[in-house]
Design a protein around this motif. Structure first.
Motif, PDB file in Angstrom:
ATOM      1  N   ALA A  17     -17.459   5.316  -7.455  1.00 47.79           N
ATOM      2  CA  ALA A  17     -16.272   5.334  -6.588  1.00 47.79           C
ATOM      3  C   ALA A  17     -15.363   4.150  -6.871  1.00 47.79           C
ATOM      4  O   ALA A  17     -14.130   4.302  -6.933  1.00 47.79           O
ATOM      5  CB  ALA A  17     -16.708   5.330  -5.124  1.00 47.79           C
ATOM      6  N   VAL A  18     -15.934   2.965  -7.064  1.00 52.01           N
ATOM      7  CA  VAL A  18     -15.139   1.764  -7.353  1.00 52.01           C
ATOM      8  C   VAL A  18     -14.418   1.918  -8.692  1.00 52.01           C
ATOM      9  O   VAL A  18     -13.229   1.589  -8.812  1.00 52.01           O
ATOM     10  CB  VAL A  18     -16.047   0.512  -7.363  1.00 52.01           C
ATOM     11  N   THR A  24      -7.592   4.804 -10.952  1.00 53.08           N
ATOM     12  CA  THR A  24      -6.424   5.379 -10.266  1.00 53.08           C
ATOM     13  C   THR A  24      -5.335   4.334 -10.071  1.00 53.08           C
ATOM     14  O   THR A  24      -4.146   4.593 -10.340  1.00 53.08           O
ATOM     15  CB  THR A  24      -6.839   5.950  -8.904  1.00 53.08           C
ATOM     16  N   ILE A  25      -5.713   3.158  -9.617  1.00 55.11           N
ATOM     17  CA  ILE A  25      -4.735   2.082  -9.405  1.00 55.11           C
ATOM     18  C   ILE A  25      -4.120   1.650 -10.734  1.00 55.11           C
ATOM     19  O   ILE A  25      -2.897   1.441 -10.837  1.00 55.11           O
ATOM     20  CB  ILE A  25      -5.403   0.887  -8.696  1.00 55.11           C
ATOM     21  N   LEU A  26      -4.958   1.530 -11.757  1.00 58.51           N
ATOM     22  CA  LEU A  26      -4.464   1.134 -13.081  1.00 58.51           C
ATOM     23  C   LEU A  26      -3.488   2.177 -13.638  1.00 58.51           C
ATOM     24  O   LEU A  26      -2.441   1.823 -14.199  1.00 58.51           O
ATOM     25  CB  LEU A  26      -5.637   0.939 -14.032  1.00 58.51           C
ATOM     26  N   THR A  31       2.061   3.868 -15.042  1.00 59.57           N
ATOM     27  CA  THR A  31       3.095   4.908 -14.979  1.00 59.57           C
ATOM     28  C   THR A  31       4.184   4.591 -13.953  1.00 59.57           C
ATOM     29  O   THR A  31       5.069   5.426 -13.718  1.00 59.57           O
ATOM     30  CB  THR A  31       2.459   6.262 -14.629  1.00 59.57           C
ATOM     31  N   ASN A  32       4.096   3.399 -13.346  1.00 58.08           N
ATOM     32  CA  ASN A  32       5.086   2.976 -12.322  1.00 58.08           C
ATOM     33  C   ASN A  32       5.158   3.966 -11.158  1.00 58.08           C
ATOM     34  O   ASN A  32       6.240   4.244 -10.620  1.00 58.08           O
ATOM     35  CB  ASN A  32       6.477   2.814 -12.950  1.00 58.08           C
ATOM     36  N   PHE A  33       4.013   4.505 -10.793  1.00 60.03           N
ATOM     37  CA  PHE A  33       3.960   5.447  -9.669  1.00 60.03           C
ATOM     38  C   PHE A  33       3.687   4.682  -8.384  1.00 60.03           C
ATOM     39  O   PHE A  33       2.739   3.905  -8.304  1.00 60.03           O
ATOM     40  CB  PHE A  33       2.874   6.496  -9.892  1.00 60.03           C
ATOM     41  N   ASP A  34       4.531   4.926  -7.391  1.00 61.09           N
ATOM     42  CA  ASP A  34       4.415   4.237  -6.098  1.00 61.09           C
ATOM     43  C   ASP A  34       3.877   5.234  -5.068  1.00 61.09           C
ATOM     44  O   ASP A  34       4.567   6.173  -4.679  1.00 61.09           O
ATOM     45  CB  ASP A  34       5.785   3.709  -5.662  1.00 61.09           C
TER      46      ASP A  34
END
Length: 261
Positions: A17-18, A24-26, A31-34
């Motif tokens: 999970a970690v 996901t955060i990386l 991709t500059n997704f907010d």
């Protein structure tokens, strides 16, 4: 002992999970997704959908032509799936460890299935588009090749899992290869194979919409045509029609599966 195994599994799940959250955060950073901005814009998106994607009386006038394109798409999907399943079955018999003729053909069949299965249907459509142009034949071959790869792999696994004991029993009695296939493989595997074929028909009806946009055929072409002309009322009608057809095909498929399985 059981407590130790439980703690070990829990530790592995926590690590997984970690790692998943970290990836996901990386990915969002790269991709500059907010995430927050995406959530904040959802009300506006739903408001636009509610304001523009409305079926009007003028849109309903296009229903007969939409149904013609939808029927074309359904028959194209069924034809591509059924013809691909025949070839996939022949290759699966050579690729299965239970019914393979020899190791060379067995490995070759599995390699072919892996290659065809891992090429996306959109890639097939774009490749074939250069050779055949924008027509129904291009859409048929794109669906056919993608379905062929998937069903070959599915049929190989089905034959390996369900018919090994029956095949060994018939071989012990001196039965020929074709007798083994006809008396052991087909009777035991056909229900599961039919289920896979029905699943692919459902999948191909959805996929053929995207393929139709690229090949200029079927319901995908109608969707692309009205979308580019910003006639969103007709686009809404096409979308609803596709959803209804897919749900109807799924209900029929589920009923057939309950009968045969």
């Amino acid at each position: 002992m059981d407590l130790t195994i439980f703690r070990k599994k829990k530790r592995y799940m926590t690590i997984f999970a970690v790692v998943l959250i970290g990836i996901t955060i990386l990915s969002a950073k790269m991709t500059n997704f907010d995430f927050l901005h995406g959530i904040q814009t959802m009300p506006k998106a739903f408001n636009w959908i509610g304001s523009n994607l409305i079926v009007t009386e003028q849109a309903l006038e296009k229903l007969p032509s939409i149904m013609d394109k939808l029927i074309e798409t359904i028959f194209l999907s069924i034809t591509a799936t059924t013809t691909a399943s025949v070839l996939a079955l022949l290759l699966a018999l050579m690729g299965s460890r239970t019914t393979k003729i020899n190791d060379f053909f067995g490995n070759l069949s599995r390699i072919i299935a892996s290659v065809y299965r891992n090429i996306p249907i959109v890639a097939w459509a774009l490749i074939l588009l250069l050779s055949f142009g924008q027509n129904a034949l291009t859409g048929y071959f794109a669906l056919f090749l993608a379905t062929f790869g998937f069903l070959t792999r599915a049929f190989i696994e089905t034959i390996d899992e369900t018919s090994s004991s029956s095949v060994e029993a018939l071989r012990a009695t001196g039965a020929t290869y074709f007798q083994v296939v006809a008396k052991a493989v087909f009777p035991e595997c056909s229900p599961q194979m039919i289920s896979w074929i029905l699943f692919m028909i459902e999948t191909n009806i959805r996929s053929s919409t995207l393929v139709g946009i690229l090949t200029g055929t079927g319901i995908g072409f109608a969707f692309d045509l009205y979308y580019k002309s910003m006639n969103y009322n007709v686009v809404s009608l096409i979308t609803i029609s596709i959803v209804i057809v897919v749900i109807g095909i799924e209900l029929v498929s589920n009923y057939v599966r309950r009968v045969i399985l």
